[in-house]
Enzyme design. Structure first.
Site, PDB file in Angstrom:
ATOM      1  N   ASP A 279       0.866  -1.173   0.000  1.00 16.12           N
ATOM      2  CA  ASP A 279       0.000   0.000   0.000  1.00 16.12           C
ATOM      3  C   ASP A 279       0.908   1.231   0.000  1.00 16.12           C
ATOM      4  OD1 ASP A 279      -2.145   1.636  -0.104  1.00 16.12           O
ATOM      5  OD2 ASP A 279      -3.222   0.742   1.560  1.00 16.12           O
TER       6      ASP A 279
HETATM    7  C1  BGC Z   1      -4.911   3.313  -0.098  1.00 19.27           C
HETATM    8  C2  BGC Z   1      -5.099   2.301  -1.195  1.00 19.27           C
HETATM    9  C3  BGC Z   1      -4.947   2.967  -2.534  1.00 19.27           C
HETATM   10  C4  BGC Z   1      -3.575   3.605  -2.602  1.00 19.27           C
HETATM   11  C5  BGC Z   1      -3.299   4.272  -3.919  1.00 19.27           C
HETATM   12  C6  BGC Z   1      -3.625   4.108  -0.277  1.00 19.27           C
HETATM   13  O1  BGC Z   1      -3.542   5.162   0.621  1.00 19.27           O
HETATM   14  O2  BGC Z   1      -4.918   2.659   1.140  1.00 19.27           O
HETATM   15  O3  BGC Z   1      -6.358   1.697  -1.069  1.00 19.27           O
HETATM   16  O4  BGC Z   1      -5.120   2.042  -3.550  1.00 19.27           O
HETATM   17  O5  BGC Z   1      -3.491   4.598  -1.588  1.00 19.27           O
HETATM   18  O6  BGC Z   1      -4.078   5.375  -4.118  1.00 19.27           O
END
Ligand code: BGC
Length: 741
Positions: A279
């Protein structure tokens, strides 16, 4: 004929023709040409500067890194024009390995569908798959190869802002929806109108303590395997190409550095062949958790645990080479991660044509396809839940003389999009999103007068607008009152300790209800909210969530009876925050509460009932349904057999409608205590006036199985209770059967 084909296979290589290479062969040949630096390059992913979905770190070398082949993927680059520009940079690199473009296409791309939690309320798997399919069609036409969806985290905590992104609290419903969404996004993966899915967040992120985002998770293996993991497995069974790990620690180990989750379960037991992306910044954050001393140790922990791609930590970029030289990370480990990523790039056809997804004409057509909006309207109507309709105030007659439309959300456009809608550059929300006002206005016949007052803001304590709103209500035949939370009150990092209807909105409802006029309340939100006074005193309530581009039309379709509501809640609605976590499939305890609030040594609260305001699966219709003739083909079954359950459902009202017939089971006695009921199947059926349909469910051993820590999933002989109903709180018929030894 078969013989000739077999012969050809043998002789062709000797004739000098070579067989086309398989993807694995292509990946291996390419890998041989790559330097260690280039291999590590494939493991890095960075965000474009214009659309940050996390704490952005400026990277001065980004452009030259791409040109040197040191970047594998980008996110947040929207549109063919920009993806082409970045791909051009990658094509200047030595090996010309194309970039993968990822994006959070969570509920639509340009055409915005209802937020995922709302769509889950439709219990319509075909509609849900179709919404993902359209999102994929638009996103892929706009240069995107890969969506960071579906989010399949089960959550029993409406304080957690990210409940809006998932399918709610139930594992069975969540698994079915996870499967449908992956199928929808991926279509025929490799076709130019399909995108790779990314199942997230692996795992158990939805159980963050106190509903506080990014918080720790602590849970038993039983709960992990029974409640939280099955939707991931379902998504994998649907062919999901990629997984994303999570921000949380699980039983003390960060998910991103969690070998048990990623290597043992996902890539081991489940044999997942795709790749895992971290993530946003979650590799670097392991040091903040206190799991590693610095980013270098975090990189070591993440790659060892099976996290293949580093989103925005620059941990792999800055440390993997050194870790290999120090022999802490083997080249084989790097190769495995690189191969997984390259395989997907080949499968997506990007080596044949890196610009396959960059066709501006296709982009224009896909992003302006009126058919997509029609479908969005249909799915939005299906997502609305009729919580109450006591005096049959709904549907509103189109001949009503004066309708007052009151509330802070009536004339809003962007609010209806909810969180995680894609903000395309230059998007004009007034044009793109049908406001509730416009939707209702579109239904007005010439003789009807529609009047408006804002009443108050969504938040804040200003009641100056009340007087106008009350005056308007007094002059009208019916009032529609649109209230809710701000669109960005739910979503990532939007946890709340107080989930009551914000501001003075409930006071506005009280004031309008006091006029004695028939009142319909619309509640717009990204989570279950608490609005007890309204629930107790207002006869008509529609839960409209955030419905996307066609929100206004969909709401109007339901208000005026052009669509008979059929949504059912995918989450339990609590009475107060103190009841959270609250969910229907709880355990009985040794001292279940029979009187509520409890008075005497029972499991409950002394100040509030255990029961929710609205149960999981609840949702009314403008018609009524009766259930009868529940039959089980056999009251005894063996593990290798199935039994058939049939029930008759009749439309007993005055309009045609749809009902979600829900089947729950309870395993009365087991070596691991079972919940009071668990959803095991459902069917959404349409019935004309007076029509009866026989709904059939099959019960097999899998439906009776549960997770036993020593033995994996298994069933145990004994008695089961079978319940069929209109919601988890409205069981209409019951029977029992026995699983024999
Ligand atoms: C979120 C993800 C997301 C990623 C990219 C993160 O902060 O937890 O769900 O896909 O950002 O935007």
């Amino acid at each position: 004929m078969k013989k000739i084909a077999a012969l050809m296979l043998l002789v062709v290589p000797f004739l000098g023709f070579s067989q086309p290479k398989t993807i694995d062969q292509k990946v291996n040949s390419l890998l041989k040409e790559m330097t260690l630096q280039e291999k590590i390059g494939q493991l890095n992913q960075y965000s474009g500067e214009n659309w940050a979905t996390g704490p952005i770190v400026i990277k001065p070398n980004l452009q030259s890194d791409i040109q040197k082949g040191l970047v594998g993927s980008m996110l947040n680059i929207l549109g063919t024009k920009y993806t082409r520009q970045y791909q051009d940079l990658a094509m200047q690199s030595r090996l010309k390995i194309p970039l993968l473009f990822g994006q959070d296409v969570i509920h639509g791309y340009k055409t915005t569908f209802p937020i995922p939690l709302a769509e889950a309320a439709s219990w319509d798997l075909e509609a849900i798959a179709l919404s993902a399919r359209i999102a994929a069609t638009e996103a892929s036409a706009s240069g995107i190869h890969w969506t960071f969806a579906p989010m399949v985290d089960i959550s029993r905590d409406p304080r957690w802002g990210r409940v809006m992104e998932g399918a709610g609290e139930d594992t069975y419903l969540g698994s079915k929806i996870a499967y449908a969404r992956v199928k929808g996004f991926q279509g025929n993966l490799g076709d130019v109108n399909s995108v790779m899915a990314c199942v997230k967040h692996f795992a158990a992120y939805g159980a963050a303590i106190g509903g506080r985002d990014y918080n720790a998770v602590d849970m038993s293996e039983t709960t992990l395997w029974e409640i939280y993991l099955p939707p991931f497995k379902a998504a994998l069974d649907a062919g999901a190409a990629t997984f994303m790990n999570a921000f949380n620690i699980l039983n003390g180990i960060p998910a991103t550095g969690n070998k048990y989750l990623q290597r043992d379960i996902l890539k081991g037991k489940w044999d997942f062949k795709g790749f895992v992306v971290s993530d946003w910044g979650s590799i670097g954050e392991m040091a903040t958790h206190g799991y590693s001393n610095d980013t270098k140790e975090s990189a070591l922990a993440a790659i060892t645990a099976g996290s293949d791609m580093d989103m925005e930590s620059s941990a792999y970029r800055n440390h993997l080479e050194e870790l290999v030289k120090e022999k802490k990370v083997s080249v084989e480990l790097i190769d495995d991660a690189v191969k997984r990523i390259l395989r997907k790039k080949f499968e997506m056809g990007l080596f044949d044509d890196p610009y396959r997804f960059c066709n501006t004409e296709r982009e224009l057509a896909a992003l302006n396809n009126p058919e997509h909006r029609k479908i969005a309207r249909d799915i939005a109507s299906k997502s609305i839940v009729l919580l109450k309709n006591e005096k049959n105030i709904l549907p509103i007659s189109k001949k009503t003389k004066t309708i007052a439309f009151i509330g802070p959300l009536v004339k809003e456009h962007k609010q209806n999009m909810g969180s995680w809608a894609v903000e395309l550059p230059g998007m004009n929300y007034t044009e793109q999103v049908v406001s509730q006002w416009q939707g209702v206005q579109n239904k007005m016949s010439p003789g009807t007068k529609l009047v408006y007052a804002k009443g108050c803001e969504i938040e804040g304590d200003n009641k100056d607008g009340f007087a106008d709103a009350i005056a308007l209500a007094n002059q009208s035949d019916i009032v529609i009152l649109s209230v809710g939370e701000l669109w960005n009150s739910s979503g990532e990092a939007k946890s709340k300790s107080n989930i009551h209807l914000p501001g003075v909105q409930e006071d506005l409802i009280k004031a309008i209800q006091a006029t004695g006029k028939p009142v319909v309340v619309l509640i717009n939100a990204g989570r279950p909210l608490i609005f007890n006074w309204t629930s107790e005193n207002v006869p008509t309530i529609l839960y409209t969530w955030w419905l996307g581009s066609e929100a206004g039309n969909a709401i109007a379709d339901v208000l005026f009876g052009d669509y008979n509501p059929s949504g059912k809640l995918p989450m339990t609605f609590p009475r107060n925050e103190g009841q959270i976590p609250i969910y229907y499939n709880h355990f009985n305890t040794g001292r279940p509460a029979h009187n509520e609030p409890v008075t005497n040594y029972a499991s409950g609260y002394t100040d509030i009932k255990n029961s929710p305001v609205y149960a999981f699966g609840h949702g009314l219709s403008y018609t009524t349904f009766s259930y009868s003739d529940l039959k089980i083909s056999d009251n005894e079954m063996k593990t290798n057999q199935e039994i058939k359950v049939t029930v008759n459902v009749t439309n007993t009202g005055k309009v045609s409608g749809e009902e979600v017939v829900q089947l729950y089971l309870r395993d009365n006695v087991a070596s691991v205590v079972r919940p009071v009921k668990e959803l095991k199947d459902f069917q959404k059926i349409k019935l004309n006036i007076g029509e009866t349909k026989t709904v059939t469910f099959i019960i097999d051993n899998q439906k009776l199985s549960f997770y036993n820590q020593k033995l994996d999933y298994l069933s145990e002989p004994g008695n089961f209770e079978l319940m069929v109903g209109s919601s988890s709180g409205d069981i209409r018929c019951k029977d029992t059967f026995e699983l024999l030894k």
